[in-house]
Design an enzyme around this catalytic site. Structure first.
Site, PDB file in Angstrom:
ATOM      1  N   SER A 174       0.878  -1.184   0.000  1.00  0.00           N
ATOM      2  CA  SER A 174       0.000   0.000   0.000  1.00  0.00           C
ATOM      3  C   SER A 174       0.906   1.222   0.000  1.00  0.00           C
ATOM      4  O   SER A 174       2.093   1.117   0.375  1.00  0.00           O
ATOM      5  CB  SER A 174      -0.842   0.009   1.279  1.00  0.00           C
ATOM      6  N   TYR A 201      -1.930  -1.088  10.282  1.00  0.00           N
ATOM      7  CA  TYR A 201      -1.959  -1.204   8.814  1.00  0.00           C
ATOM      8  C   TYR A 201      -0.617  -0.795   8.221  1.00  0.00           C
ATOM      9  O   TYR A 201      -0.041  -1.504   7.391  1.00  0.00           O
ATOM     10  CB  TYR A 201      -3.100  -0.337   8.268  1.00  0.00           C
ATOM     11  N   LYS A 245       2.071  -3.176   6.213  1.00  0.00           N
ATOM     12  CA  LYS A 245       2.415  -2.953   4.798  1.00  0.00           C
ATOM     13  C   LYS A 245       3.905  -2.617   4.630  1.00  0.00           C
ATOM     14  O   LYS A 245       4.509  -3.003   3.623  1.00  0.00           O
ATOM     15  CB  LYS A 245       1.517  -1.863   4.196  1.00  0.00           C
TER      16      LYS A 245
END
Ligand code: NAD
Length: 247
Positions: free
Chosen positions: A145, A158, A162
């Site tokens: 991401s 998150y 990533k």
């Protein structure tokens, strides 16, 4: 002329029941691949295989939790038994987790996001690489991401997951380049999938701010991100290794 460069190749797509994974599964199938579509969401998988079968594509749906090693092992055993080979793996399933400052972030949620987004990529590659190597040539694409390059406030789990996907991808690329395997990561920016629709509904002000900050003034369509995944898996990128492609 219709491109059939994945003809009869076995392509595994995780998170294929929705969004980017579904569009990638459709794109691979459209180019001749036999798609193994894996996801937790059975209904989503059924819709993906229906969309692929409509125009005559081939897909097998396997309900799998990619964060669970025994399920990943079973998925690979099924693939080995049914096809005896694997040519491409697109490790794409993921979740965003909740949005909280670190001091308020629920530890269980942190662990779950790391398990689904990062542990899954480790487990996926661990069990895919031996089968990919048997074919002597192949590719893995892992979905990271833009949060692998930035530190969006509230998204500690998150972003950490990533960033981890980026690191794992680079290690795997180095370890496997001499074995004919190319391993790269894909870093989508804001993409109009159900994941983003759910987050936007929770926080419309942020969604408005985020999309207005995108130079193109719009998010990507899932098919636009899927096209980059297909390129990274294709012979068109035959000397691209260990990269993270920001789209
Ligand atoms: P999505 O929610 O539409 O699809 C994700 C799919 O993953 C769902 O079908 C879900 O059921 C599946 N999934 C979740 N947990 C799973 C598990 N444990 N095992 C198996 N499947 C599981 O989301 P999307 O936007 O298509 O996201 C795909 C990937 O792209 C994710 O890794 C996400 O982090 C990444 N990404 C998305 C965006 C975006 O803006 N949409 C941006 C950057 C990165």
């Amino acid at each position: 002329m219709e491109l059939k460069d994945f003809d009869n190749k076995v392509v595994l797509v995780t998170g294929a029941g929705s969004g980017i994974g579904r569009e990638a599964a459709r794109a691979f199938a459209g180019r001749g691949a036999i798609v193994v579509a894996a996801d937790l969401n059975e209904g989503g998988l059924a819709e993906t295989t229906r969309l692929i079968a409509g125009p005559g594509g081939r897909a097998l749906a396997v309900t799998t939790d990619v964060s669970d090693e025994s399920q990943v092992r079973n998925l690979m055993a099924r693939l080995k038994k049914d096809f005896g080979r694997l040519d491409v793996a697109f490790n794409n399933a993921g979740i965003t987790g909740q949005a909280h400052r670190i001091e308020d972030y629920p530890t269980d949620d942190f662990d779950r996001v790391i398990a689904v987004n990062l542990r899954s990529v480790f487990l996926g590659m661990k069990h895919q690489i031996p089968l990919l190597r048997r074919a002597g040539r192949g590719a893995i694409v892992n979905t990271a991401s833009v949060a692998a390059l930035t530190g969006p406030g509230g998204m500690s789990a998150y972003a950490a997951s990533k960033h981890g996907v980026h690191g794992l991808t680079r290690v795997a690329a180095i370890e496997n380049a001499a074995h004919g395997l190319r391993i790269n990561a894909l870093a989508p920016g804001w993409t109009e999938t159900p994941m983003v629709a759910a987050a936007s509904a929770q926080n419309p002000g942020f969604a408005q701010l985020a999309t207005s900050a995108i130079p193109a003034k719009r998010g990507a369509q899932p098919s636009e991100i899927a096209a980059a995944a297909v390129w990274l898996a294709s012979e068109a990128s035959s000397y691209v290794m260990g990269q993270m492609l920001v789209v």
